[in-house]
Design a protein around this motif. Structure first.
Motif, PDB file in Angstrom:
ATOM      1  N   ALA A 304     -11.920  39.266  49.150  1.00  0.00           N
ATOM      2  CA  ALA A 304     -10.655  39.967  48.936  1.00  0.00           C
ATOM      3  C   ALA A 304      -9.749  39.146  48.029  1.00  0.00           C
ATOM      4  O   ALA A 304     -10.034  37.985  47.707  1.00  0.00           O
ATOM      5  N   LYS A 305      -8.651  39.776  47.630  1.00  0.00           N
ATOM      6  CA  LYS A 305      -7.663  39.099  46.787  1.00  0.00           C
ATOM      7  C   LYS A 305      -6.638  38.335  47.640  1.00  0.00           C
ATOM      8  O   LYS A 305      -6.122  37.303  47.216  1.00  0.00           O
ATOM      9  N   GLU A 306      -6.332  38.872  48.834  1.00  0.00           N
ATOM     10  CA  GLU A 306      -5.361  38.246  49.730  1.00  0.00           C
ATOM     11  C   GLU A 306      -5.923  38.231  51.147  1.00  0.00           C
ATOM     12  O   GLU A 306      -6.785  39.051  51.500  1.00  0.00           O
ATOM     13  N   PHE A 307      -5.377  37.298  51.954  1.00  0.00           N
ATOM     14  CA  PHE A 307      -5.935  37.091  53.287  1.00  0.00           C
ATOM     15  C   PHE A 307      -4.816  36.875  54.297  1.00  0.00           C
ATOM     16  O   PHE A 307      -3.842  36.168  54.020  1.00  0.00           O
ATOM     17  N   VAL A 308      -5.000  37.497  55.462  1.00  0.00           N
ATOM     18  CA  VAL A 308      -4.081  37.323  56.578  1.00  0.00           C
ATOM     19  C   VAL A 308      -4.925  36.989  57.801  1.00  0.00           C
ATOM     20  O   VAL A 308      -5.898  37.684  58.089  1.00  0.00           O
ATOM     21  N   SER A 309      -4.566  35.918  58.509  1.00  0.00           N
ATOM     22  CA  SER A 309      -5.340  35.523  59.684  1.00  0.00           C
ATOM     23  C   SER A 309      -4.411  35.271  60.864  1.00  0.00           C
ATOM     24  O   SER A 309      -3.321  34.707  60.705  1.00  0.00           O
ATOM     25  N   ILE A 310      -4.866  35.682  62.052  1.00  0.00           N
ATOM     26  CA  ILE A 310      -4.101  35.374  63.269  1.00  0.00           C
ATOM     27  C   ILE A 310      -4.785  34.265  64.060  1.00  0.00           C
ATOM     28  O   ILE A 310      -4.294  33.872  65.117  1.00  0.00           O
TER      29      ILE A 310
END
Length: 377
Positions: A304-310
């Motif tokens: 992906a181009k951007e990443f969000v992680s919890i």
């Protein structure tokens, strides 16, 4: 002691309604009452005068407002305002030390008393969050400042017993509070939201932590909009089931990873593609990847181009890791989507007595979806 049957029965019903429990009125012989009050340190003259007035009440000497300076109220109102005073103890799932699931015990503890601006909530249910395993083991003690003994549970769904702010007794509420794995919990009124009407109150305990985490991942950090292609890694968990629905609501094309036991539920909630991560590589070409699983392979940075992680941070210039915050406004918006039928809540309900077993199952990777823990019978 001169208490009429009509008043006795009416008072019992009013107090029972206020605290949500059946109340039985028992007469106490005068001599026993006198000995008990004197044993508490009351003056002899006060005790004898009160008992005499109860046995032989004299004529009224004025209205309530004339005597007290405030207008008269009903006994029901008084009982509601003082409901917390009638409650003695409650069951609470607590830990007295850090360790394995065996440190969780069901204790009988005093019902907490609300302070200014706080409400007392009779808990219908809380829910299980995987991070509570880390709390129980002591891994979060420095982050959360936890002190022992500690009552577990962060999600609460229940009924207001004593009101404050805009909340009145009988209101159904949900929120994120400490100590929700108990029959009663105290919370700031301003931090609670009204519970959804469309689903059972106990099911609504699934919403606060998981729902807020998904909301903030989708709308604040991933900034998903119409036409976005989003890969949700770990869509079969409690947060993932909300994230899939919210991303679809935002107009995204949703690719979701899920194991064989979760695939049907994820697809039913709107995922455009469901990838079995146990047999199939994760697909690339995504605008954003929302990571909800603990093990993050380095190869995800190509997807992906951007990443969000919890969970763990992803090493990439356009990656963010976050911990969800309590936001009653967002919770209220989420409740509105639930009541409109846009977001559905799927739960697996367990009793409070099974909380330790639930922790053990989570450590073996056997938990799927969102699990609520019913407190109220």
């Amino acid at each position: 002691m001169g208490v009429t049957v009509g008043f006795r029965d009416g008072a019992g019903r009013a107090i029972g309604a206020a605290i949500g429990r059946p109340v039985r009125w028992e007469e106490e012989p005068t001599e026993e009452a006198r000995a008990r009050l004197l044993g508490l340190g009351w003056p002899v003259s006060a005790v004898d005068g009160m008992l005499r007035d109860l046995a032989e009440p004299g004529p009224a000497t004025g209205t309530v407002e004339e005597v007290t300076g405030v207008p008269a109220s009903t006994f029901e109102t008084w009982a509601s305002e003082h409901a917390a005073d009638f409650l003695g103890t409650m069951r609470a799932a607590r830990i007295h030390e850090y360790g394995d699931a065996s440190v969780i015990s069901l204790d009988e503890v005093p019902v907490p008393k609300p302070g200014p601006g706080e409400v007392l909530v009779r808990v219908a249910a809380t829910s299980f969050n995987p991070s509570e395993v880390g709390l129980r083991m002591g891994l979060l003690r420095d982050v959360l400042g936890t002190t022992l003994p500690h009552t577990l549970g962060w999600d609460v769904a229940g009924t207001v017993v004593t009101g404050a702010g805009d909340l009145a007794p009988g209101d159904r509420v949900i929120g994120l509070v400490d100590g929700a794995a108990a029959e009663y919990a105290v919370a700031e009124a301003s931090l609670l939201a009204r519970a959804p009407e469309r689903i059972p109150l106990a099911d609504a305990a699934a919403v606060p932590v998981a729902g807020l985490t998904a909301w903030q991942a989708v709308f604040e950090h991933a900034r998903i909009g119409y036409g976005s292609r989003v890969l949700i890694n770990g869509a079969g968990g409690g947060v993932g089931l909300f994230a899939v629905q919210l991303a679809k609501h935002a107009g995204a094309y949703v690719v979701a990873t899920a194991g064989p036991r979760s695939a049907a539920a994820v697809r039913a909630l709107g995922a455009d593609e469901v990838v079995d991560y146990t047999t199939t590589p994760l697909p690339g070409g995504n605008d954003v990847l929302i990571n909800l699983v603990a093990d993050v392979p380095a190869s995800v940075t190509r997807l992906a181009k951007e990443f969000v992680s919890i969970t763990r941070p992803i090493e990439h210039p356009r990656a963010v890791r976050f911990v969800a915050r309590n936001d009653p406004g967002q919770l209220t918006e989420l409740v509105a989507l639930i009541d409109k039928g846009v977001v559905h809540v799927k739960v697996d309900a367990r009793p409070l007595e099974s909380l330790a077993d639930l922790h053990r199952a989570a450590e073996r990777g056997l938990i799927r979806g969102k699990v609520t823990v019913k407190v109220e019978a």
